[in-house]
Motif scaffolding. Structure first.
Motif, PDB file in Angstrom:
ATOM      1  N   ILE A  13      14.453  -2.234  14.107  1.00  0.00           N
ATOM      2  CA  ILE A  13      13.887  -3.478  13.581  1.00  0.00           C
ATOM      3  C   ILE A  13      14.043  -3.545  12.066  1.00  0.00           C
ATOM      4  CG2 ILE A  13      11.724  -4.760  13.277  1.00  0.00           C
ATOM      5  CD1 ILE A  13      10.863  -3.811  16.003  1.00  0.00           C
ATOM      6  N   GLN A  14      13.912  -2.412  11.395  1.00  0.00           N
ATOM      7  CA  GLN A  14      13.990  -2.387   9.939  1.00  0.00           C
ATOM      8  C   GLN A  14      15.383  -2.712   9.420  1.00  0.00           C
ATOM      9  OE1 GLN A  14      11.983  -2.221   7.456  1.00  0.00           O
ATOM     10  NE2 GLN A  14      10.297  -0.810   7.754  1.00  0.00           N
ATOM     11  N   ILE A  15      16.422  -2.385  10.193  1.00  0.00           N
ATOM     12  CA  ILE A  15      17.796  -2.581   9.708  1.00  0.00           C
ATOM     13  C   ILE A  15      18.081  -4.047   9.392  1.00  0.00           C
ATOM     14  CG2 ILE A  15      20.228  -2.464  10.389  1.00  0.00           C
ATOM     15  CD1 ILE A  15      19.577   0.185  11.801  1.00  0.00           C
ATOM     16  N   PRO A  16      17.885  -4.998  10.331  1.00  0.00           N
ATOM     17  CA  PRO A  16      18.144  -6.398   9.973  1.00  0.00           C
ATOM     18  C   PRO A  16      17.223  -6.918   8.885  1.00  0.00           C
ATOM     19  CG  PRO A  16      17.134  -6.244  12.150  1.00  0.00           C
ATOM     20  CD  PRO A  16      17.509  -4.864  11.755  1.00  0.00           C
ATOM     21  N   ILE A  17      15.970  -6.439   8.851  1.00  0.00           N
ATOM     22  CA  ILE A  17      15.048  -6.874   7.793  1.00  0.00           C
ATOM     23  C   ILE A  17      15.557  -6.424   6.436  1.00  0.00           C
ATOM     24  CG2 ILE A  17      12.733  -6.528   6.837  1.00  0.00           C
ATOM     25  CD1 ILE A  17      11.669  -6.452   9.675  1.00  0.00           C
ATOM     26  N   PHE A  18      16.033  -5.170   6.356  1.00  0.00           N
ATOM     27  CA  PHE A  18      16.528  -4.657   5.080  1.00  0.00           C
ATOM     28  C   PHE A  18      17.746  -5.445   4.605  1.00  0.00           C
ATOM     29  CE2 PHE A  18      19.387  -1.917   2.667  1.00  0.00           C
ATOM     30  CZ  PHE A  18      18.563  -1.530   1.628  1.00  0.00           C
ATOM     31  N   PHE A  19      18.707  -5.667   5.509  1.00  0.00           N
ATOM     32  CA  PHE A  19      19.909  -6.392   5.102  1.00  0.00           C
ATOM     33  C   PHE A  19      19.603  -7.845   4.766  1.00  0.00           C
ATOM     34  CE2 PHE A  19      22.240  -2.863   7.107  1.00  0.00           C
ATOM     35  CZ  PHE A  19      23.183  -2.637   6.114  1.00  0.00           C
ATOM     36  N   ALA A  20      18.667  -8.461   5.494  1.00  0.00           N
ATOM     37  CA  ALA A  20      18.291  -9.833   5.188  1.00  0.00           C
ATOM     38  C   ALA A  20      17.622  -9.919   3.819  1.00  0.00           C
ATOM     39  CB  ALA A  20      17.347 -10.370   6.274  1.00  0.00           C
ATOM     40  N   LEU A  21      16.753  -8.959   3.515  1.00  0.00           N
ATOM     41  CA  LEU A  21      16.111  -8.942   2.205  1.00  0.00           C
ATOM     42  C   LEU A  21      17.141  -8.686   1.110  1.00  0.00           C
ATOM     43  CD1 LEU A  21      13.531  -9.039   0.522  1.00  0.00           C
ATOM     44  CD2 LEU A  21      13.312  -6.576   0.844  1.00  0.00           C
ATOM     45  N   TYR A  22      18.073  -7.766   1.377  1.00  0.00           N
ATOM     46  CA  TYR A  22      19.144  -7.489   0.423  1.00  0.00           C
ATOM     47  C   TYR A  22      19.925  -8.760   0.118  1.00  0.00           C
ATOM     48  CZ  TYR A  22      23.852  -6.041  -0.963  1.00  0.00           C
ATOM     49  OH  TYR A  22      25.061  -5.926  -1.596  1.00  0.00           O
ATOM     50  N   LYS A  23      20.270  -9.506   1.154  1.00  0.00           N
ATOM     51  CA  LYS A  23      21.008 -10.761   0.971  1.00  0.00           C
ATOM     52  C   LYS A  23      20.169 -11.761   0.187  1.00  0.00           C
ATOM     53  CE  LYS A  23      24.878 -12.842   2.497  1.00  0.00           C
ATOM     54  NZ  LYS A  23      26.238 -12.311   2.434  1.00  0.00           N
ATOM     55  N   THR A  24      18.886 -11.820   0.478  1.00  0.00           N
ATOM     56  CA  THR A  24      18.004 -12.751  -0.218  1.00  0.00           C
ATOM     57  C   THR A  24      17.921 -12.423  -1.702  1.00  0.00           C
ATOM     58  OG1 THR A  24      16.679 -13.052   1.783  1.00  0.00           O
ATOM     59  CG2 THR A  24      15.658 -13.676  -0.305  1.00  0.00           C
ATOM     60  N   LEU A  25      17.778 -11.154  -2.021  1.00  0.00           N
ATOM     61  CA  LEU A  25      17.597 -10.758  -3.417  1.00  0.00           C
ATOM     62  C   LEU A  25      18.855 -10.977  -4.252  1.00  0.00           C
ATOM     63  CD1 LEU A  25      15.473  -7.497  -3.076  1.00  0.00           C
ATOM     64  CD2 LEU A  25      14.706  -9.817  -3.521  1.00  0.00           C
ATOM     65  N   ILE A  26      20.040 -10.844  -3.640  1.00  0.00           N
ATOM     66  CA  ILE A  26      21.250 -11.032  -4.436  1.00  0.00           C
ATOM     67  C   ILE A  26      21.690 -12.488  -4.492  1.00  0.00           C
ATOM     68  CG2 ILE A  26      22.079  -8.705  -3.967  1.00  0.00           C
ATOM     69  CD1 ILE A  26      24.094  -9.891  -2.014  1.00  0.00           C
ATOM     70  N   LEU A  27      21.195 -13.345  -3.572  1.00  0.00           N
ATOM     71  CA  LEU A  27      21.631 -14.737  -3.546  1.00  0.00           C
ATOM     72  C   LEU A  27      20.600 -15.711  -4.106  1.00  0.00           C
ATOM     73  CD1 LEU A  27      23.363 -15.074  -0.055  1.00  0.00           C
ATOM     74  CD2 LEU A  27      24.454 -14.888  -2.276  1.00  0.00           C
ATOM     75  N   ALA A  28      19.328 -15.386  -3.981  1.00  0.00           N
ATOM     76  CA  ALA A  28      18.277 -16.339  -4.351  1.00  0.00           C
ATOM     77  C   ALA A  28      18.223 -16.523  -5.860  1.00  0.00           C
ATOM     78  CB  ALA A  28      16.924 -15.863  -3.818  1.00  0.00           C
ATOM     79  N   ILE A  29      18.556 -17.721  -6.321  1.00  0.00           N
ATOM     80  CA  ILE A  29      18.527 -17.984  -7.759  1.00  0.00           C
ATOM     81  C   ILE A  29      17.093 -17.939  -8.287  1.00  0.00           C
ATOM     82  CG2 ILE A  29      18.311 -20.495  -7.532  1.00  0.00           C
ATOM     83  CD1 ILE A  29      20.252 -20.707  -9.924  1.00  0.00           C
ATOM     84  N   GLU A  30      16.130 -18.082  -7.382  1.00  0.00           N
ATOM     85  CA  GLU A  30      14.733 -17.987  -7.803  1.00  0.00           C
ATOM     86  C   GLU A  30      14.410 -16.609  -8.373  1.00  0.00           C
ATOM     87  OE1 GLU A  30      15.239 -21.181  -4.825  1.00  0.00           O
ATOM     88  OE2 GLU A  30      15.811 -19.067  -4.883  1.00  0.00           O
ATOM     89  N   MET A  31      15.195 -15.591  -8.002  1.00  0.00           N
ATOM     90  CA  MET A  31      14.987 -14.233  -8.514  1.00  0.00           C
ATOM     91  C   MET A  31      15.672 -14.011  -9.862  1.00  0.00           C
ATOM     92  SD  MET A  31      13.671 -11.336  -6.987  1.00  0.00           S
ATOM     93  CE  MET A  31      14.996 -10.147  -7.139  1.00  0.00           C
ATOM     94  N   ARG A  32      16.613 -14.871 -10.209  1.00  0.00           N
ATOM     95  CA  ARG A  32      17.422 -14.679 -11.410  1.00  0.00           C
ATOM     96  C   ARG A  32      16.541 -14.678 -12.657  1.00  0.00           C
ATOM     97  NH1 ARG A  32      20.193 -18.205 -15.079  1.00  0.00           N
ATOM     98  NH2 ARG A  32      22.077 -17.217 -15.905  1.00  0.00           N
TER      99      ARG A  32
END
Length: 594
Positions: A443-462
């Protein structure tokens, strides 16, 4: 001897991973330190001709010192024309060039260039023939009629361009045709261009309205295996990410599009310029390389016959702005098909989007993205806690039936099929699921990759800070331990440039492995002892927000394991017994060899 050889092989492989990681990171995640370069070029004494070309950065923008200086000079001369019509929208400023009816000057007021708050707004569009050339143009093509061209000076009225103040560009060809382009803008990043041709001549004319986006790839963000930079569009029923600039330059056929175009343009990791044709139209679209690192996205409507005394209008939208998920989704809800998918969430979109939603809402509450990431990690761990509790219960049950399993294995050691049948019967009788311990990891694997994708793509984090030295959670940890955070006068090689977050990651992961209740043979134990420190180097170049998540997750795992051990004392006792037995066995082996 075999164990020693295997251990040596594991160490060598880990060493190769460490040494080779720098090359891999530079290829997949090129992030040269060029943010300060723009400020340095402005200072006197820089030899522009000697400035080396730097590879594209993760965010994009000019990286060559000479280009940066030339761009600054060009903007000072190009944007001072009194004929330019200003753009003064809430999130967009700039100007419209009446020569050629070009929108070629756009900056984003809500996004700054660098972490420093006084670094100035991000520039999306720059005029033609500047190093950062990026603009949109509207016009017509046809035969037998005098048409406005790239050098036509349009007459402008209205303005500055704002949500309640449209701008109209007019051109009278003197032969009975009046061409107008009415421009309007909303509160975000969408400009609407209504192209009208009025025919007052005696006979009909045939024209084709067009629009295009022209840009240089010099300012493109790096295109990696999981983040596309370059041509993008929604054709038919799917968003097409590609081709890359290099592929398009090498093969013109790469730019051919198939299916009805809903929108097309160019994307960077955080920015997007796109043309959206009039609904119901059957426009022709394509991407093309113009040579010299210049590329174009074309949108050409079908031929229109404009009879005498008639006029015809085609409406095209131009998006030029930041890929903010909420804004893109608003435009999608308003009718721009699949516009939200301009952000490539990947295969885990079904998880990534909810994570983005929760992360941004936590940020709205706490006001700090680092704290929001910690809060998100806690919520995820709480959500998975019942599963983890079942995992530990399953481990405890497995430990309890180990003597019975060993008896079965000994009794049927010559009949593997019967042995397996008896073990499965034992599992059923004792109500034990041997795979239950794998579920939390799966279960953790897709959550980790989804969070990874969110953190590198979300301009809100920039450019979002956390605390102390962490000023940008979307960038790697800037601190470097080995030169005492810059106080020692030497540059640390990038594969050794580890910061405090990476060290915390290694320490906390090592502690979680030490508390792991699963019995391991000596080789596995050695590998698990080495792995946290290898991952410390491997993860160091990743976004600080991702490391913060992982460190928090490890700390919560330690707390969870401590709690669950207290609930299953037999599991801790069994684990300690296994360790003691292995230590005693190792001591006996060493004594017998001596």
């Amino acid at each position: 001897m075999d164990n020693q050889r295997n251990l040596l092989l594991a160490v060598v492989l880990c060493g190769l991973l460490l040494v080779g990681w720098e090359a891999a990171v530079n290829y997949l995640y090129p992030q040269p330190a060029v943010e300060a370069q723009a400020e340095q070029v402005a200072a006197a004494g820089i030899d522009e001709g000697a400035a080396p070309t730097v590879r594209r950065t993760r965010e994009g923008g000019l990286t060559d010192a000479g280009d940066i200086a030339e761009e600054a000079r060009d903007l000072e001369t190009e944007l001072v024309s009194a004929e330019r019509v200003k753009i003064a929208a809430p999130e967009v400023t700039g100007s419209i060039n009446p020569v050629g009816a070009r929108i070629d000057d756009i900056t984003l007021t809500t996004h700054r260039q660098m972490v420093d708050k006084d670094s100035g707004p991000v520039r999306i569009f720059s005029p033609a023939k500047t190093p950062a050339q990026h603009f949109a143009q509207f016009g017509w093509i046809g035969e037998g009629v005098s048409l406005p061209g790239a050098d036509t000076v349009w007459q402008a009225s209205g303005g500055p361009l704002a949500p309640d103040t449209p701008v109209t560009l007019r051109y009278d060809n003197g032969e009975g045709q009046l061409f107008t382009i009415k421009l309007s803008i909303d509160n975000h990043y969408m400009i609407t261009a209504e192209q009208t041709v009025a025919n007052t001549a005696d006979g009909p004319i045939v024209v084709r309205p067009y629009s295009f986006i022209n840009r240089t790839s010099k300012t493109a963000s790096a295109s990696t295996w999981n983040v596309h930079s370059g041509p993008i569009g929604n054709f038919g029923d799917a968003v097409q990410f590609g081709p890359d600039y290099e592929d398009l330059a090498e093969d013109a056929s790469e730019g051919e599009t198939e299916g009805r175009a809903h929108w097309l343009g160019f994307t960077d990791i955080y920015w997007l310029s796109a043309l959206i044709p009039q609904e119901g139209s059957d426009a022709e679209t394509d991407f093309r390389s113009l040579g010299g690192e210049l590329f174009r996205a074309d949108l050409i409507y079908q031929p229109i016959t404009v009879g005498a005394g008639k006029q015809v209008t085609r409406s095209t939208q131009l998006f030029a702005g930041a890929k903010e998920t909420a804004i893109l989704d608003q435009y999608e809800s308003a009718g721009v098909d699949k516009f939200g998918k301009a952000i490539d969430w990947g295969y885990f979109e079904i998880i990534a989007w909810p994570i983005w939603w929760l992360l941004t809402h936590l940020f709205a509450i706490v006001g700090n993205f680092g704290v929001a990431i910690i809060g998100l990690t806690i919520l995820i761990r709480l959500l998975l806690f019942p599963i983890a509790q079942k995992q530990f219960a399953s481990m405890a049950a497995m430990k309890a039936i180990q003597p019975k399993m060993k008896a079965i294995q000994e009794r049927y050691k010559d009949d593997k099929q019967k042995q397996q049948q008896e073990i499965m019967a034992l599992y059923k009788k004792e109500n034990v699921n041997p795979l239950a311990g794998c579920l939390p990891i799966l279960i953790q694997i897709p959550i980790f990759f989804a969070l990874y994708k969110t953190l590198i793509l979300a301009i809100e984090m920039r450019h979002q800070p956390f605390a102390l030295w962490l000023k940008d959670l979307s960038a790697p940890d800037p601190a470097t331990i080995l030169n005492l955070f810059g106080y020692l006068p030497f540059d640390v090689p990038s594969f050794l440039a580890i910061g405090p977050l990476a060290i915390l990651l290694g320490v906390t992961m090592w502690l979680t492995f030490k508390m792991n209740p699963t019995a391991m043979d000596p080789i596995q134990q050695q590998i698990f002892n080495i792995m946290p420190w290898m991952l410390m180097f491997v993860m160091a170049p990743f976004a600080a927000g991702l490391l913060l998540y992982w460190v928090t997750n490890n700390v919560l795992t330690l707390a969870q394991q401590t709690y669950l051990y207290s609930k299953h004392p037999q599991l801790r006792a069994a684990a300690e017994k296994d360790k003691a037995d292995k230590a005693a066995a190792s001591a006996r082996d060493a004594k017998s060899k001596s």
